[in-house]
Enzyme design. Structure first.
Site: not given
Length: 479
Positions: A84, A128, A173, A303, A305, A380
């Site tokens: 990606r 992005h 995002e 995504n 984290y 992600e």
């Protein structure tokens, strides 16, 4: 030796599961003045004193623009099935308007051909965060026209590459673009206007919808169009405290509902309007906008984290917040000055983010309920650590291996629980320019010596490559 964290039963994924890695253009390409490319907002921001660690920028980054063949061969050697990457808008359409620069498109044509020659499936992210500076000078994302310019750009790239690339992502995002770029100012373009951040969020949604329509007008119907959201897993400090539950709702609306509401359901949350009424009247949401935004998706990228932990505050919050998004006197949460963020307990990465794979499972299951039948990709997931070569030049990163094992196991558990997760893109393929943190934070599975730009796969890259080749998570214990 690290004690293995795996269970006695091997964690095995469905045969068609896609194992990939992800990058973005400004973080890796370099060559910022070659072949007609003009400045993006990140070129301007990173060259503004005080905006990035050490004044670092992406002028060279890791020189992927010239080393892409080496990088693709490295991916193939690791056994990756997908890559990606993002297209640099100012490399393709330097002013954000008008015809494409073919030299810019030719780079992506060469990259796609190289990937396909190595049996690696390309996935393109159109945006992005590298808005052409000329569009920012005209008002940027708070201005409605930027959404129409994005649709024009999407059509250009779709026409050029839609015959060979099947997976497309409109925006990466958008929360960061809107609220870190125009709210807290820790990301480009560095503006700090709460009302502008909400306007930007709406026009990013509109750009997604218009861009999706533009892509489908020029591409084969077999192609998949998605968006990648960094949806937050928001938890209350005290589940029994009504004030903390209200804080969760407010942050959930600002982190998640502001995007998935119109994109998935065709409407913004009424509670979002109520919470931000003192900032904006939302009059920029025009007749027909929600219909334009609410386009059917072929997949949804998630995504993840770390989770967020919040409570109600005793009074209005001032000063930097411990929300994990960089220090600023200005909030990225418009209308939420009565919410306090807390550090979640547990081990942390170099970003200060708590390691909690349960959040990824919760996120997947939420969108399994939120959008039943919609395929999901983890677009992600990864961790930054202070990686250094040993005397033999090898880079051992057992912490990242453990992180990946825990989060991939959470993905597998979600699949067992009924989620349709089709693939996982590790963030990131290699160390790179980490936005306002410069080159201080290393997210890569491949180590980059920034002096020589030599690439060295870390132990996590070999571990992940074995998982990709076998479809089964290897043992965590490493030398």
């Amino acid at each position: 030796m690290l004690e293995s964290a795996q269970s006695a039963t091997p964690v095995t994924f469905p045969p068609a599961f896609l194992w990939g890695a992800a990058t973005s253009a400004y973080q890796i390409e370099g060559a910022v003045r070659e072949d007609g490319r003009t400045p993006s907002i990140w070129d301007t921001f990173s060259h503004t004193p005080g905006k990035t660690v050490g004044g670092e920028h992406g002028d060279i980054a890791v020189d992927h623009y010239h080393r892409y063949r080496e990088d693709v061969a490295m991916m193939a050697g690791l056994g990756l099935g997908g890559y990606r990457f993002s297209v640099s808008w100012p490399r393709v359409q330097p002013t954000g308007r008008g015809p494409a620069v073919q030299r810019g498109l030719d780079f992506y044509r060469r990259l796609v051909d190289e990937l396909l020659a190595h049996d690696i499936k390309p996935a393109i992210t159109l945006y992005h965060w590298d808005l052409p500076q000329e569009l920012e000078d005209a008002g940027g994302w708070p201005e409605r026209d930027t959404a129409y310019r994005f649709a024009e750009y999407a059509q250009i790239v779709g026409e050029a590459l839609g015959d060979r690339v099947e997976q497309w992502i409109t925006l990466n995002e958008p929360w960061c673009s809107a609220f870190l770029g125009y709210g807290s100012g820790v990301h480009a373009p560095g503006r700090t206007d709460p009302e502008a951040s909400l306007r930007a969020a709406h026009h990013l949604n509109l750009a997604h919808g218009l861009g999706t329509t533009a892509l489908r007008s020029v591409m084969p119907s077999r192609n998949s169009v998605a968006i990648s959201l960094n949806s937050s897993v928001v938890r209350p400090l005290s589940p029994q405290n009504p004030g903390d539950l209200a804080a969760v709702r407010k942050i959930d609306d600002l982190a998640n509902g502001v995007f998935h509401g119109p994109i998935l359901h065709g409407a913004y949350p009424e509670s979002l309007f109520a919470a931000t009424a003192s900032i904006t009247d939302w009059s920029y949401v025009l007749e027909g906008d929600l219909r334009a935004i609410h386009q059917p998706l072929d997949a949804l990228g998630l995504n993840y984290y770390t989770p967020a932990l919040v409570s109600s505050a005793d009074g209005p919050m001032t000063g930097p917040r411990t929300d994990g998004h960089g220090a600023s006197e200005h909030s990225p949460w418009p209308g939420a000055d009565d919410v306090r963020f807390h550090q979640t307990p547990g081990e942390r990465t170099e970003m200060g983010w708590t390691i909690d794979p349960t959040g990824l499972h919760d996120l997947i299951m939420r969108y399994t309920r939120e959008a039943p039948g919609l395929p999901l990709y983890i677009t992600e997931n990864g961790a930054a650590y202070d990686d250094k070569p040993d005397p033999d030049g090898r880079v051992h990163d057992p912490e990242r291996v453990a992180y990946l094992h825990g989060h991939l196991a959470a993905v597998r558990r979600a699949i067992t629980d009924g989620a349709d997760v089709r693939g996982y893109y590790l963030w990131s393929l290699m160390d790179n320019f980490e936005w306002a943190y410069g080159y201080e934070k290393r997210f890569g599975a491949v180590y980059v010596d920034y002096a020589t730009l030599a690439r060295t796969p870390k132990s996590s890259a070999h571990w992940y490559g074995q998982a990709a080749r076998t479809g089964t998570l290897p043992e965590v214990a490493t030398d």
